[in-house]
Write a protein that holds these residues in place. Structure first.
Motif, short mmCIF file in Angstrom:
data_model
loop_
_atom_site.label_atom_id
_atom_site.label_comp_id
_atom_site.label_asym_id
_atom_site.label_seq_id
_atom_site.Cartn_x
_atom_site.Cartn_y
_atom_site.Cartn_z
N ARG A 136 -23.67 58.97 24.18
CA ARG A 136 -24.41 60.26 24.98
C ARG A 136 -25.94 59.65 25.26
O ARG A 136 -26.61 59.08 24.24
N ASP A 144 -23.26 61.16 29.55
CA ASP A 144 -22.50 60.60 28.55
C ASP A 144 -21.11 60.15 29.11
O ASP A 144 -20.67 60.31 30.29
N ILE A 189 -17.57 57.69 22.04
CA ILE A 189 -18.63 58.53 22.82
C ILE A 189 -19.97 58.22 22.77
O ILE A 189 -20.48 57.94 21.76
N LYS A 237 -16.86 58.62 27.46
CA LYS A 237 -15.80 58.15 26.47
C LYS A 237 -15.36 56.62 26.53
O LYS A 237 -14.82 56.70 27.86
N GLY A 265 -22.29 69.53 26.49
CA GLY A 265 -20.85 69.56 26.13
C GLY A 265 -20.76 69.86 24.67
O GLY A 265 -21.41 70.58 24.32
N SER A 266 -19.91 68.96 23.98
CA SER A 266 -19.67 69.52 22.43
C SER A 266 -20.81 69.21 21.73
O SER A 266 -21.09 69.99 20.60
N ASP A 277 -8.82 65.83 18.47
CA ASP A 277 -10.00 64.99 18.63
C ASP A 277 -10.94 65.36 17.81
O ASP A 277 -11.94 65.37 18.10
N ASP A 306 -13.61 61.14 35.20
CA ASP A 306 -12.86 62.22 34.36
C ASP A 306 -13.31 61.92 32.67
O ASP A 306 -12.97 62.76 31.92
N ASN A 307 -13.87 60.61 32.51
CA ASN A 307 -14.28 60.37 31.32
C ASN A 307 -15.71 60.34 31.25
O ASN A 307 -16.18 59.74 29.97
N CYS A 308 -16.67 60.24 32.26
CA CYS A 308 -18.14 60.15 32.14
C CYS A 308 -18.73 61.52 32.78
O CYS A 308 -18.08 62.23 33.61
N ARG A 309 -19.95 61.85 32.58
CA ARG A 309 -20.48 62.97 33.04
C ARG A 309 -21.71 62.09 33.87
O ARG A 309 -22.58 61.46 33.44
N GLU A 347 -11.84 57.05 19.99
CA GLU A 347 -12.50 57.64 21.24
C GLU A 347 -14.38 57.15 20.84
O GLU A 347 -14.67 57.95 20.23
N ARG A 360 -13.49 71.52 34.34
CA ARG A 360 -13.58 72.30 33.11
C ARG A 360 -14.45 73.66 33.30
O ARG A 360 -14.09 74.58 32.81
#
Ligand code: 5GP
Length: 237
Positions: free
Chosen positions: A94, A176, A92, A178, A99-100, A129, A198-201, A90, A217
């Motif tokens: 940013r 960010d 990523i 994925k 987030g993480s 992951d 679902d996979n972008c902010r 994946e 989330r």
């Protein structure tokens, strides 16, 4: 194009074979999961919104020279695309810390990064992951050569260079995202999966409001309204 047997069911999509060995169909589901599947829900219409958003963004990226698996949108919940061997990394990207990244490294949430950060996560739910460096990727044989890792990074930065100003013009900060990649039948690396909230902010530039899966989330509510707004801004409505 004939939809044939189910090949694979993921958390957000079902993948079907077709009568063409090089083409498959993704069905976008309304299901939502977070925290590696620990939090689950469903929102009517979410799958169709992600299909439509991904369709527009794949078309935009193709028009700007990024090879993708996209062939065409078949109906609200189905996309026809190229069959690939998935690369289990994946990627990523940013622009702003959250987030993480903020959780793991203590970087202030919302801090604009001095340069775009590209990271690799191992696409493995059982392991949660975990982060990968280049040596991990080569030892795990996730790619054949270092060149391919360099290519993933290059393509991810190109995608960011296209999408970041595109969304800025629409009043959204691309915080960010994925990306996933695969190899087509000729061994070419192409962009796959979906590009959606679902996979972008996405953060609204004026209000700072979150317009993505963080609404689920973080239990903020209003998920499909936000996704619909993202689609409407893409469509210029
Ligand atoms: P984070 O590492 O902060 O949780 O996520 C960084 C970005 O990548 C976010 O935009 C997030 O949506 C996306 N992302 C990371 N891992 C996954 C994943 O396993 N599934 C999905 N849908 N998105 C992910």
């Amino acid at each position: 194009m004939e939809k044939r047997e189910l090949l694979y069911e993921g958390k957000a999509k079902r993948l079907y074979l077709t009568d063409d060995a090089n083409l498959v169909i993704s069905e976008f589901k309304d299901d939502l999961t977070a925290f590696n599947g620990e939090k689950k829900s469903s929102e009517a219409g979410k799958g169709a919104l992600n299909n439509k958003i991904s369709t527009e963004l794949f078309k935009l990226l193709e028009a700007n020279g990024i090879p993708t698996h996209f062939v065409k949108m078949l109906d609200d919940n189905h996309m026809l695309h190229t069959k690939v061997d998935v690369i289990l990394i994946e990627v990523i990207v940013r622009n702003i810390a959250t987030g993480s990244l903020s959780r793991n490294l203590g970087i202030e949430d919302g801090k604009v990064l001095p340069f775009t950060l590209v990271e690799f996560d191992y696409k493995d739910d059982d392991l949660g992951d975990p982060k990968l460096n280049d040596q991990h990727c080569l030892i795990l044989e996730l790619v054949d050569h270092q060149d391919e890792l360099d290519k993933l990074r290059r393509m991810a930065r190109q995608v960011n260079d296209i999408l970041k100003p595109y969304f800025k013009e629409k009043g959204l900060n691309l915080v960010d995202f994925k990306l996933e990649f695969g190899k087509d039948s000729n061994g070419n690396i192409i962009l796959i999966d979906e590009i959606s909230p679902d996979n972008c902010r996405f953060w609204d530039i004026k209000s700072g409001e979150k317009m993505d899966k963080d609404r689920f989330r973080q239990g903020l509510g209003g998920l499909t309204v936000a996704y619909e707004q993202v689609l409407n801004r893409i469509l210029g409505k």
